[in-house]
Design an enzyme around this catalytic site. Structure first.
Site, PDB file in Angstrom:
ATOM      1  N   THR A   1      -5.117  10.539  -4.415  1.00  0.00           N
ATOM      2  CA  THR A   1      -5.204  10.485  -2.957  1.00  0.00           C
ATOM      3  C   THR A   1      -4.487  11.673  -2.327  1.00  0.00           C
ATOM      4  OG1 THR A   1      -5.336   8.076  -2.986  1.00  0.00           O
ATOM      5  CG2 THR A   1      -4.664   9.102  -0.925  1.00  0.00           C
TER       6      THR A   1
ATOM      7  N   GLU B   1       0.820  -1.202   0.000  1.00  0.00           N
ATOM      8  CA  GLU B   1       0.000   0.000   0.000  1.00  0.00           C
ATOM      9  C   GLU B   1       0.863   1.264   0.000  1.00  0.00           C
ATOM     10  OE1 GLU B   1      -4.300   0.279   0.696  1.00  0.00           O
ATOM     11  OE2 GLU B   1      -2.944   0.180  -1.003  1.00  0.00           O
TER      12      GLU B   1
END
Length: 308
Positions: free
Chosen positions: A182, A129
């Protein structure tokens, strides 16, 4: 122990309204499919069987980085050959990178005799991630590994994940085809929060956990509201307010932004309602001349799992 396993690793929702960076929910579909084969040749080799042109260098692939983190804890010489077929479109806001990273380490663990705990698998998968988002976070990884509804209570000094069963729910997700990084979604977040607003948010966090544990759909609906993060991100997702309004009018329990967006999710009591809600949310973006994908399915009771 088998020499090769096939794993399905599910899409996930994170934040769930009031639970920024803390709550996660596993979906039954869509999911990534990973074929992992144990090899006597050390290292990781990756082949993508999908159209997304993702990197196959394990140092730049989320699943590859997660596997390399796991291999650091394996004393014997072992390697893996991995084939990935992504059923979750990258950048969709439903945990695409988490699914690949989680599926890879679950598959490796199966080939190694399940020597690692789920907490350890979360730790390995978070390395993947970090490649995708620039930070180790577990709000998508946790439900992808544990399934159901998860609470990331802490990452330091030790990972502490609370896995709770989710009541029967159907989820409608709409993914408008707009680019929303993001990093940009995080830039708009407030640096400080007034105490009164924080108290309202904490009350909803407690209410949402209680609602899931008691299968109280009305309480879940009342507790999904986010007073801090979603208002800041609202201008980044055109159609969000109208999509929510149409969904609630059709009987949806509630919902909000999935992860950092641009996907929007709504929880529903029945499949019929979820289908109608998905269609209605999709119509908002059609009217805005924004292409979108719609996913409708039940909450997943398991995370990434061996299917063959």
């Amino acid at each position: 122990m088998p020499d090769s396993v096939l794993v399905h690793s599910p899409a996930t929702l994170s934040n769930l309204g009031c639970g920024f960076d803390v709550f996660g929910l596993s979906l039954a579909a869509p999911y990534d499919t990973i074929r992992l084969t144990r090899s006597a040749t050390p290292g990781v080799r990756i082949q993508h069987l999908d159209p997304y042109n993702l990197p196959t260098d394990p140092l730049h692939n989320v699943a590859g980085v997660a596997l390399l983190a796991l291999l650091k804890e394996v004393p014997e010489a072992v390697g893996f050959d991995m084939e990935i077929t992504k059923g979750i479109k990258p950048g969709s806001g439903v945990g695409s990178s988490a699914a690949s990273a989680a599926g890879a380490v679950v598959a490796a663990n199966a080939l190694l005799g399940n020597r690692f705990t789920k907490m350890q698998l979360v730790d390995f998968a978070m390395e993947g991630e970090a490649v995708a988002s620039g930070a180790r976070h577990a709000d998508n990884i946790a439900p992808a590994i544990f399934g159901g509804f998860t609470v990331v209570r802490a990452l330091e000094p030790a990972i502490d994940i609370i896995a709770l069963p989710a009541p029967p729910l159907w989820v409608a997700v709409v993914h408008p085809q707009i680019e929303l990084k993001t990093s940009d979604s995080r830039k708009v977040l407030p640096a400080t929060v007034p105490l009164g607003l924080a108290v309202r948010q904490w009350a909803n966090v407690a209410g949402l956990v209680a609602g899931f544990m008691m299968a109280d759909y009305d309480l879940i609906g009342r507790s999904l509201d986010d007073y801090i993060v979603e208002p800041a991100r609202l201008p980044l997702i055109p159609g969000l307010a109208e999509a929510r309004a149409r969904a609630l009018a059709l009987g949806a329990i509630g919902g909000g932004i999935s992860g950092s967006g641009p996907s929007i999710f709504m929880l529903n009591r029945t499949e019929a309602t979820a289908q109608a809600v998905g269609t209605a949310m999709g119509s908002v973006f059609t009217e805005l001349k924004i292409e979108c994908n719609v996913y409708v399915g039940p909450v997943g009771t398991t995370g990434a799992r061996v299917v063959g």
